[in-house]
Enzyme design. Structure first.
Site, PDB file in Angstrom:
ATOM      1  N   GLY A 166      27.717 -24.887 -12.734  1.00  0.00           N
ATOM      2  CA  GLY A 166      27.423 -23.307 -12.986  1.00  0.00           C
ATOM      3  C   GLY A 166      27.490 -23.091 -14.575  1.00  0.00           C
ATOM      4  O   GLY A 166      27.871 -24.001 -15.098  1.00  0.00           O
ATOM      5  N   CYS A 167      26.777 -22.022 -15.116  1.00  0.00           N
ATOM      6  CA  CYS A 167      26.613 -22.069 -16.703  1.00  0.00           C
ATOM      7  C   CYS A 167      27.883 -21.899 -17.268  1.00  0.00           C
ATOM      8  O   CYS A 167      28.084 -22.659 -18.096  1.00  0.00           O
ATOM      9  CB  CYS A 167      25.655 -20.888 -16.679  1.00  0.00           C
ATOM     10  SG  CYS A 167      24.256 -21.444 -17.971  1.00  0.00           S
TER      11      CYS A 167
END
Ligand SMILES: Cc1ncc(COP(=O)(O)O)c(C=O)c1O
Lengths: 141, 410
Positions: free
Chosen positions: A50-51
């Site tokens: 996930g970022c």
């Protein structure tokens, strides 16, 4: 309890909150109580891509049921992860594979599970289902 | 320091439709201006007018609409040249943004200026857009990427920068203002240092053009790049300025229509500046919108904008200081209206999520500058960045929101 029942329970818990502040305070509390992943599993292998915040997820299969543990460095993310764990942990692979996550929308946290949000929660649900899929295949063989 | 009067500010705000909305029931406080600014009505209207009445392809038609649109398009080129005080409008190349401008440069200079075994010098605070193209160019050429390091305040060590220049890099590429730290680099001094070694300099002006007056001749930079959308203009349009002496000699980067002179099946001669670098149909509406944004900035006065944003910055720093565990990332002496911070014991996304629910739009994450986050050993930061339309009241709401979020998370 079935997945549906747990989801209904969560929806009713959240219906008590009048504003988002209380909701988030509750999520933050839930975040602190997430079934904690064993430190030795906090490796890149268990990292959900996930970022922004990092989320680690681990699963175990005991007596035909899947049990999840997790952690994240962001507490709100961890709160939502804990909601998902409450719903899916201790369920059979089949039930996990069939279940939806519409309850997230019903409790007004839809944006956290939207594919455009860079917090990895969408990949987290995918990963949970992937674990279920693997355990189901193992059972079937 | 004067900035705007209350009524001036109010009038300015009224020109931005996007500001007048509520999110989660709260008035929107938009503090993500370093990512992109909102657009004034006159920019929106200019684009609408083009597509409603003026739409046609430029530079190729003899017919009325094409002549008119071509004239309007070229008029913006002149306006841009005036805006950054370029010597000639031929030195203005339209691109789709800062990123494309830098890629154009890296593509054209590859093999022309920079070859096997050479080096390129950047700083440790570059946006990925002004880092990755050079890093990859270096990889293709077995060239070396030299990096000027940052001190704890987030300023470039000028002495080390000077030392690196002695290694004779072929190009220096530095940001004017850091989007992650707010640092304003002493670019004029750095350019003079590079020129003393006969090294050309590219300035990434993505964060500077809307906040201070830029004069490329006074700076004496060889190249200067920026994006329309961070200066109240539309997305999908940007500028590469280059000194004629460079652009004239540099080979084209993309090939196709518009950029050619004579074409046979085997050979092509290329068009002159600036067209040789503008292959294909350009973003005409975007360029016209950029022209409107420049008019807007000229009317508003960049000097006043800078003063106003500085007042907001000072106020925000003062208000945030009382947040328990707050740590500012970037404390340069000379800085723009960008505040980056972490609150110890919390994750930036948690703060961002909570203040969002209070109507405050900030950015969280690495801000496309991962090496900066690594340098300061943080997973990311919360970043608030100001624009001409932000108010002191908004800063108060923002600081109170951070205070409240931190309280919830601790
Ligand atoms: C300093 C800096 N350089 C380059 C860019 C890239 O700009 P664009 O995405 O408009 O090409 C940005 C935008 O965030 C920036 O802040």
């Amino acid at each position: 309890m079935t997945i549906k029942e747990i989801q209904e329970q969560i929806v009713s818990e959240f219906s008590m909150f009048e504003d988002w502040m209380d909701k988030y305070n509750y999520l933050i509390e839930m975040g602190k109580e997430v079934p904690r992943i064993d430190e030795r599993f906090k490796t890149n292998n268990h990292l959900i891509s996930g970022c922004q915040s990092r989320v680690w997820l681990h699963a175990e299969n005991r007596d035909g049921k899947v049990y999840f543990t997790a952690d994240s460095d962001a507490v709100i993310t961890k709160g939502i992860v804990n909601l998902l764990i409450r719903v899916f942990s201790g369920q059979s692979p089949e039930a996990i594979l069939e279940a939806d996550t519409d309850f997230i929308e019903q409790i007004g946290l839809k944006e956290h599970l939207s594919p455009t949000r860079s917090n990895g929660l969408v990949s987290m649900v995918k990963q949970m289902k992937l674990y279920a899929q693997v355990y189901k295949l193992k059972q079937d063989n | 320091m004067n900035g705007f009067t209350a009524s001036e500010l109010n009038e300015l705000r009224n020109q931005f439709p996007a500001l007048h909305q509520r999110v989660f029931g709260k008035p929107l406080v938009y503090l993500d201006n370093a990512a992109t600014t909102q657009k004034p009505q006159l920019v929106i209207d200019r684009i609408t007018k083009y597509y409603s009445y003026e739409n046609c392809n430029i530079h190729r038609g003899v017919h009325y609409l094409s002549q008119e649109a071509t004239a309007a398009f070229e008029d913006v080129r002149t306006k841009v040249a005036g805006f950054i005080h370029a010597a000639k409008s031929e030195e203005i190349i339209f691109t789709k943004g800062t990123t494309e401008s830098i890629n154009l440069l890296a593509g054209s200079l590859d093999g022309f200026l920079i070859g096997i075994g050479d080096s390129v010098l950047v700083t440790g605070m570059e946006h990925h857009s002004n880092l990755v193209p050079w890093q990859q160019l270096c990889k293709r050429n077995q060239a070396k990427l030299l990096v000027a390091e940052l001190d704890d305040r987030g300023e470039v060590f000028l002495e080390q920068f000077g030392k690196l220049l002695e290694q004779k890099p072929k190009l220096v590429a530095i940001t004017h203002i850091s989007n992650a730290l707010g640092t304003i680099n002493p670019v004029k001094e750095m350019i003079a240092m590079a020129h003393a070694n006969d090294i050309p300099v590219l300035i990434d002006g993505a964060q500077s053009v809307a906040h201070m007056h830029v004069d490329v001749q006074d700076l004496d930079c060889d190249f200067f790049v920026f994006s329309g959308h961070k200066m109240y203009g539309p997305m999908g349009v940007g500028v590469l300025y280059g000194k004629e002496k460079w652009l004239d000699k540099m080979p084209p980067w993309q090939f196709g229509g518009e950029m050619v002179d004579q074409v046979s099946l085997q050979e092509t001669t290329f068009n002159q500046l600036p067209f040789k670098f503008e292959a294909g149909t350009p973003n005409v509406a975007g360029v016209l919108g950029l022209g409107a944004a420049i008019e807007f900035l000229n009317q508003t006065s960049l000097e006043k904008i800078g003063q106003h944003e500085h007042q907001l910055l000072d106020l925000a720093m003062e208000k945030l200081r009382s947040v328990q565990g707050i740590r500012f990332i970037g404390n340069a002496k000379n800085r723009a209206g960008v505040i980056s911070f972490v609150v110890d014991g919390t994750h930036p996304t948690d703060i961002g999520t909570l203040v969002d629910k209070m109507g405050v739009a900030v950015r969280t994450g690495h801000h496309c500058a991962q090496p900066v986050m690594t340098r300061f050993d943080v997973p990311g930061t919360v970043r608030a960045s100001f624009a001409l339309y932000n108010t002191a009241e908004e800063v108060e709401v923002f600081a109170a929101a951070v205070q409240k979020a931190a309280g919830m998370l601790h």
